[in-house]
Scaffold this motif. Structure first.
Motif, short mmCIF file in Angstrom:
data_model
loop_
_atom_site.label_atom_id
_atom_site.label_comp_id
_atom_site.label_asym_id
_atom_site.label_seq_id
_atom_site.Cartn_x
_atom_site.Cartn_y
_atom_site.Cartn_z
N ALA A 235 -2.64 -10.01 4.95
CA ALA A 235 -4.14 -9.17 4.18
C ALA A 235 -3.63 -8.12 3.16
CB ALA A 235 -5.20 -8.99 5.61
N ALA A 236 -3.53 -7.19 4.47
CA ALA A 236 -2.37 -6.09 3.71
C ALA A 236 -1.80 -5.95 2.47
CB ALA A 236 -1.43 -5.11 4.79
N ARG A 237 -0.71 -6.97 2.55
CA ARG A 237 -0.34 -7.11 0.91
C ARG A 237 -0.77 -7.60 0.31
NH1 ARG A 237 4.83 -7.48 0.65
NH2 ARG A 237 6.86 -6.90 2.58
N GLY A 238 -1.73 -8.37 0.20
CA GLY A 238 -2.20 -9.02 -0.61
C GLY A 238 -3.62 -7.97 -1.32
N ALA A 239 -3.91 -6.96 -0.54
CA ALA A 239 -5.14 -5.39 -0.79
C ALA A 239 -4.39 -4.47 -1.77
CB ALA A 239 -5.89 -6.02 0.24
N ALA A 240 -3.23 -4.99 -1.96
CA ALA A 240 -2.25 -4.00 -2.30
C ALA A 240 -1.76 -5.21 -3.58
CB ALA A 240 -0.73 -2.85 -1.24
N GLY A 241 -1.53 -5.86 -3.81
CA GLY A 241 -0.85 -6.38 -4.19
C GLY A 241 0.06 -6.74 -4.57
N VAL A 242 0.82 -6.66 -3.09
CA VAL A 242 1.99 -7.30 -3.25
C VAL A 242 2.45 -8.20 -3.00
CG1 VAL A 242 3.49 -6.57 -1.42
CG2 VAL A 242 2.75 -4.61 -1.41
N HIS A 243 3.43 -8.58 -3.72
CA HIS A 243 3.60 -10.66 -4.15
C HIS A 243 4.73 -10.46 -3.84
CE1 HIS A 243 -0.35 -11.51 -4.51
NE2 HIS A 243 -0.81 -9.91 -5.25
N ASP A 244 5.97 -11.21 -2.96
CA ASP A 244 6.97 -11.55 -2.70
C ASP A 244 7.82 -10.04 -2.67
OD1 ASP A 244 6.84 -13.42 -5.29
OD2 ASP A 244 6.89 -14.09 -3.31
N GLY A 245 7.82 -9.51 -1.82
CA GLY A 245 7.88 -7.70 -1.92
C GLY A 245 7.73 -6.74 -3.15
N ALA A 246 7.10 -7.52 -3.77
CA ALA A 246 7.43 -5.83 -4.80
C ALA A 246 6.22 -6.42 -5.03
CB ALA A 246 7.98 -6.59 -6.06
N GLU A 247 5.09 -4.91 -5.89
CA GLU A 247 3.49 -4.63 -6.46
C GLU A 247 3.57 -5.02 -7.46
OE1 GLU A 247 1.54 -1.20 -4.71
OE2 GLU A 247 3.12 -0.65 -3.45
N SER A 248 3.22 -5.16 -7.69
CA SER A 248 1.50 -5.94 -8.85
C SER A 248 1.39 -4.81 -9.76
CB SER A 248 1.27 -7.35 -8.85
OG SER A 248 0.42 -7.17 -8.11
N GLY A 249 2.04 -4.76 -11.43
CA GLY A 249 1.36 -3.81 -11.72
C GLY A 249 2.19 -1.92 -11.62
N LEU A 250 2.58 -2.10 -11.21
CA LEU A 250 3.50 -0.75 -10.94
C LEU A 250 4.71 -1.27 -11.59
CD1 LEU A 250 3.27 -0.47 -6.96
CD2 LEU A 250 1.77 0.34 -8.80
#
Length: 201
Positions: A186-201
């Motif tokens: 849930a924390a990764r989803g809220a932060a946009g973290v997928h496969d160890g990388a944050e999306s959009g950063l």
């Protein structure tokens, strides 16, 4: 009527949380009750020592009923922070016994005074207080440090709850491992973290 109810309600809360705090020491080694568990050195026995000093002041000198044992002055800057940890020469038993003596003194103050009895806290911006203010403050502070103690004890051995019961069964360990995985997802989803990388950063 409401004054006596409020006083007894707060007093019962304080009595209960004090006992819960002491139970957080149960079953731990001398090292584990003393060792720093945060970057600022927070430790279980230090929390007890700190609360002894704090409560003895608030229900003592604030109402001109000083605790009958020596205390460092509240405005002694050199002594700040020394109440947050136990020296090598201070035993666990000594610190716990002092906390219990403080309880007795505090309880006598609470029982002797009306809830609107006046006190004076020289280090507060609005120093003129009533017993009610101090009871709320001490209950809040004790609960705050009880929360710290909960987390420290869980860090040490997985023990949780008011009675510091050990979370040692395999099924319980598996339950919490699965729960933590869900929380992590849930924390990764809220932060946009997928496969160890944050999306959009």
């Amino acid at each position: 009527m409401i004054d006596e109810f409020a006083k007894e309600y707060l007093h019962n809360d304080l009595r209960g949380i004090r006992e819960q705090l002491l139970r957080k020491l149960d079953g731990l080694s001398e090292y584990d009750v003393r060792r720093p568990l945060t970057a600022t050195g927070t430790n279980l026995l230090g929390l007890i020592k700190h609360l002894s000093l704090s409560e003895s002041r608030y229900f003592g000198e604030i109402f001109d009923r000083p605790f009958p044992e020596p205390l460092p002055r509240w405005d002694d800057l050199a002594a700040r922070g020394f109440d947050m940890w136990a020296t090598q020469d201070e035993s666990r038993e000594e610190i716990v016994r002092r906390y219990r003596r403080v309880w007795e003194h505090s309880d006598a103050t609470i029982e002797a005074l009306a809830i609107d009895s006046a006190g004076y806290v020289p280090w507060w911006p609005r120093p003129n207080v009533k017993l009610f203010n101090i009871m709320v403050h001490v209950v809040s502070e004790t609960n705050r440090h009880a929360g710290h103690a909960d987390i420290l004890r869980e860090q040490l051995d997985g023990s949780t709850g008011a009675h510091a019961q050990l979370a040692d069964s395999q099924s319980e360990a598996e339950f919490w491992e699965a729960r933590c995985a869900v929380i992590e997802e849930a924390a990764r989803g809220a932060a946009g973290v997928h496969d160890g990388a944050e999306s959009g950063l």
